[in-house]
Enzyme design. Structure first.
Site, PDB file in Angstrom:
ATOM      1  N   GLU A   1      36.372  38.879  40.522  1.00  0.00           N
ATOM      2  CA  GLU A   1      36.548  38.040  41.648  1.00  0.00           C
ATOM      3  C   GLU A   1      38.238  37.435  41.360  1.00  0.00           C
ATOM      4  OE1 GLU A   1      33.630  35.248  43.283  1.00  0.00           O
ATOM      5  OE2 GLU A   1      35.513  33.974  43.924  1.00  0.00           O
ATOM      6  N   ASP A   2      38.790  37.295  40.344  1.00  0.00           N
ATOM      7  CA  ASP A   2      39.894  36.749  40.504  1.00  0.00           C
ATOM      8  C   ASP A   2      41.219  37.654  39.739  1.00  0.00           C
ATOM      9  OD1 ASP A   2      39.146  34.234  41.661  1.00  0.00           O
ATOM     10  OD2 ASP A   2      38.792  33.613  40.241  1.00  0.00           O
TER      11      ASP A   2
END
Ligand code: ZN
Length: 181
Positions: free
Chosen positions: A62-63
């Site tokens: 996600e990051d």
């Protein structure tokens, strides 16, 4: 520490290098996955290497620029699937991603539920004690109420972890109510 778990810690530390957490104390990002694993081990008494490895990795898709294929090559399909279950679809608007977390919570696997509860536990603690700049009381309360809804859909996997979350969330809401007076 199990070898896979240690490699996952190293992998996550490398991928999250140079990222910092939102709080005023601006801690290194890797502190967050470390805290999620610590919560699983210390409160939930979880020792399953696949779950702890996936917990270290839970935010890399996600990051960071990490791809699912990279995780599969290093850690295998089982750990990849756990990480994917903890990953929001960033092509969707934020409000939709938040809605889907509530809707999808009851359909997650056992391991993903544990990681997500520990993740929400750590985030609620951060939002209550060390929120990011711009996080006023209303936004913090909104976050807590949303996290409670997500955890309600994840329940039934670990009594100690769920009780610890409930206590923390209620303490957090009470502390915000006092600040709001
Ligand atoms: Zn997280």
């Amino acid at each position: 520490m199990d070898k896979t778990v240690f490699i996952a810690l190293m992998f996550a530390a490398e991928r999250h290098a140079n990222q910092i957490r939102k709080g005023k104390t601006a801690l290194p990002y890797i502190n967050h996955p470390i805290q999620v694993v610590a919560t699983l081990v210390e409160i939930g008494d979880i020792q399953t290497p696949q779950i702890l490895a996936a917990a270290f990795l839970h935010d890399v898709l996600e990051d960071t620029a990490t791809t699912p294929a990279e995780i599969e090559v290093v850690f295998g399909k089982e750990i990849l699937e756990l990480v994917q279950e903890c990953t929001d679809d960033k092509s969707l608007p934020k409000s939709e991603r938040k809605r889907l977390q509530i809707v999808n919570a009851p359909h997650k696997s056992y391991g993903a539920r544990l990681i997500k509860i520990a993740d929400k536990f750590c985030n609620v603690r951060d939002v209550t004690r060390d929120p990011g700049i711009g996080w006023d009381i209303g936004r913090r309360r909104e976050y807590l109420l949303w996290a409670i809804q997500v955890v309600n859909g994840l329940r039934g996997v670990n009594e100690a972890l769920e009780q610890a979350f409930d206590l923390l969330a209620h303490e957090g809401l009470a502390a915000l109510a006092v600040l709001d007076e």
